[in-house]
Design a protein around this motif. Structure first.
Motif, PDB file in Angstrom:
ATOM      1  N   HIS A 150      -6.448  -1.600   1.887  1.00 20.08           N
ATOM      2  CA  HIS A 150      -7.503  -1.060   3.221  1.00 20.08           C
ATOM      3  C   HIS A 150      -6.381  -1.339   4.469  1.00 20.08           C
ATOM      4  O   HIS A 150      -6.134  -2.474   5.086  1.00 20.08           O
ATOM      5  CB  HIS A 150      -8.979  -2.094   2.822  1.00 20.08           C
ATOM      6  CG  HIS A 150      -9.600  -2.042   2.527  1.00 20.08           C
ATOM      7  ND1 HIS A 150     -10.437  -0.573   2.161  1.00 20.08           N
ATOM      8  CD2 HIS A 150      -9.717  -1.492   1.012  1.00 20.08           C
ATOM      9  CE1 HIS A 150     -10.982  -0.645   0.783  1.00 20.08           C
ATOM     10  NE2 HIS A 150     -10.398  -1.541   0.302  1.00 20.08           N
ATOM     11  N   LYS A 151      -6.637  -0.780   5.460  1.00 16.13           N
ATOM     12  CA  LYS A 151      -5.720  -0.445   6.809  1.00 16.13           C
ATOM     13  C   LYS A 151      -7.265  -1.486   7.735  1.00 16.13           C
ATOM     14  O   LYS A 151      -8.742  -0.933   7.717  1.00 16.13           O
ATOM     15  CB  LYS A 151      -5.695   0.426   7.315  1.00 16.13           C
ATOM     16  CG  LYS A 151      -5.571   0.726   8.331  1.00 16.13           C
ATOM     17  CD  LYS A 151      -5.022   1.838   8.698  1.00 16.13           C
ATOM     18  CE  LYS A 151      -6.414   2.868   9.774  1.00 16.13           C
ATOM     19  NZ  LYS A 151      -6.271   4.475  10.027  1.00 16.13           N
ATOM     20  N   PRO A 209       1.320  -0.945   0.081  1.00 15.94           N
ATOM     21  CA  PRO A 209       0.143  -0.336   0.180  1.00 15.94           C
ATOM     22  C   PRO A 209       0.721   1.495   0.312  1.00 15.94           C
ATOM     23  O   PRO A 209       2.067   1.367   0.595  1.00 15.94           O
ATOM     24  CB  PRO A 209      -0.589  -0.120   1.699  1.00 15.94           C
ATOM     25  CG  PRO A 209      -0.384  -1.488   2.235  1.00 15.94           C
ATOM     26  CD  PRO A 209       0.799  -1.920   0.843  1.00 15.94           C
ATOM     27  N   HIS A 210       0.530   2.706  -0.322  1.00 14.83           N
ATOM     28  CA  HIS A 210       1.370   3.260  -0.415  1.00 14.83           C
ATOM     29  C   HIS A 210       1.117   4.736   0.795  1.00 14.83           C
ATOM     30  O   HIS A 210       1.789   5.398   1.516  1.00 14.83           O
ATOM     31  CB  HIS A 210       0.630   4.284  -2.012  1.00 14.83           C
ATOM     32  CG  HIS A 210       1.096   3.851  -3.059  1.00 14.83           C
ATOM     33  ND1 HIS A 210       1.962   3.965  -4.063  1.00 14.83           N
ATOM     34  CD2 HIS A 210       0.231   3.417  -3.834  1.00 14.83           C
ATOM     35  CE1 HIS A 210       1.892   2.775  -4.733  1.00 14.83           C
ATOM     36  NE2 HIS A 210       0.726   2.756  -4.726  1.00 14.83           N
ATOM     37  N   ILE A 211       0.352   3.871   1.913  1.00 16.65           N
ATOM     38  CA  ILE A 211       0.128   4.728   2.811  1.00 16.65           C
ATOM     39  C   ILE A 211      -0.187   3.804   3.853  1.00 16.65           C
ATOM     40  O   ILE A 211      -0.595   3.106   4.487  1.00 16.65           O
ATOM     41  CB  ILE A 211      -1.033   5.599   3.048  1.00 16.65           C
ATOM     42  CG1 ILE A 211      -1.061   6.273   1.544  1.00 16.65           C
ATOM     43  CG2 ILE A 211      -1.592   6.495   4.792  1.00 16.65           C
ATOM     44  CD1 ILE A 211      -2.387   7.848   1.942  1.00 16.65           C
ATOM     45  N   MET A 212       1.307   4.013   4.751  1.00 17.96           N
ATOM     46  CA  MET A 212       0.775   3.681   6.207  1.00 17.96           C
ATOM     47  C   MET A 212       0.720   3.842   8.229  1.00 17.96           C
ATOM     48  O   MET A 212      -0.163   4.914   7.847  1.00 17.96           O
ATOM     49  CB  MET A 212       2.602   2.855   6.434  1.00 17.96           C
ATOM     50  CG  MET A 212       3.476   1.731   5.668  1.00 17.96           C
ATOM     51  SD  MET A 212       1.982   0.197   6.335  1.00 17.96           S
ATOM     52  CE  MET A 212       2.548  -0.091   7.948  1.00 17.96           C
ATOM     53  N   PRO A 213      -0.734   3.017   8.556  1.00 16.24           N
ATOM     54  CA  PRO A 213      -1.165   3.736   9.601  1.00 16.24           C
ATOM     55  C   PRO A 213      -0.250   4.502  10.373  1.00 16.24           C
ATOM     56  O   PRO A 213       0.783   4.067   9.942  1.00 16.24           O
ATOM     57  CB  PRO A 213      -1.882   2.320  10.478  1.00 16.24           C
ATOM     58  CG  PRO A 213      -1.323   1.152   9.187  1.00 16.24           C
ATOM     59  CD  PRO A 213      -1.071   1.693   8.371  1.00 16.24           C
ATOM     60  N   PRO A 214      -1.111   5.551  11.258  1.00 17.70           N
ATOM     61  CA  PRO A 214       0.664   6.759  11.572  1.00 17.70           C
ATOM     62  C   PRO A 214       0.980   5.968  12.862  1.00 17.70           C
ATOM     63  O   PRO A 214       2.213   5.911  12.864  1.00 17.70           O
ATOM     64  CB  PRO A 214      -0.032   7.386  12.334  1.00 17.70           C
ATOM     65  CG  PRO A 214      -0.873   7.894  11.006  1.00 17.70           C
ATOM     66  CD  PRO A 214      -1.434   6.784  10.587  1.00 17.70           C
TER      67      PRO A 214
END
Length: 164
Positions: free
Chosen positions: A112-113, A23-28
């Protein structure tokens, strides 16, 4: 993922392999838990030949969990071709009890997170974390599974400061 599927096993007889893609974004919270020397590998686990909804990648975490600590668990999940929305959840098996740690409904081909929290209050002989769902026959992809303890006092202070 740097060691392939070492440390992972599948529930029953589905097939697991390591594939390229993230994924392009990781959970903070997960991103902050990764040290500078621990970047994601650029790969994910692909689970195929699933004949039951609960079949998915699993890790034993018995020796990594301490009593009375609160843990956060996060992962990114994606599914293969499916007819209609599919539920995917992260779950915890504690001896003979099963607890759902968080769920997401997926109806597209994006990452999806998924996440949740848990706390163990009784000494267990076997604790495992696994990803389950979608329906049998639908491929499942998982990356970036992170489990880390949180300071409950700090978390409650943070929640009190948040606007309502």
């Amino acid at each position: 993922m740097n060691d392939g599927t070492n440390g992972w096993f599948s529930l029953e007889n589905c097939t697991m392999s390591v594939q390229k893609g993230l994924p392009h974004i990781m959970p903070p919270m997960a991103r902050h838990s990764l040290a500078a020397h621990e970047p994601l590998s650029g790969c994910h686990i692909l689970v195929t030949d699933r004949t039951q909804k609960w079949m998915g990648p699993t890790q034993m975490i018995t020796d990594k969990i301490k009593l009375y600590l609160t843990y956060q668990v996060f992962a990114w999940v994606k599914i293969g071709q499916a007819s209609g929305p599919q539920n995917v959840s992260v779950a915890l098996g504690v001896d003979s009890q099963w607890v759902n740690g968080g769920q997401v409904e997926i109806n597209d081909d994006r990452w999806h997170k998924i996440g949740g929290s848990f706390r163990i209050k009784k000494q267990a002989t076997k604790v495992m974390v696994y990803i389950q769902g979608p329906a049998a026959g639908v491929d499942l992809m998982v990356v970036g599974l992170q489990i880390f303890s949180i300071d409950r006092s700090a978390w409650f202070r943070h929640l009190k400061r948040c606007p309502k």
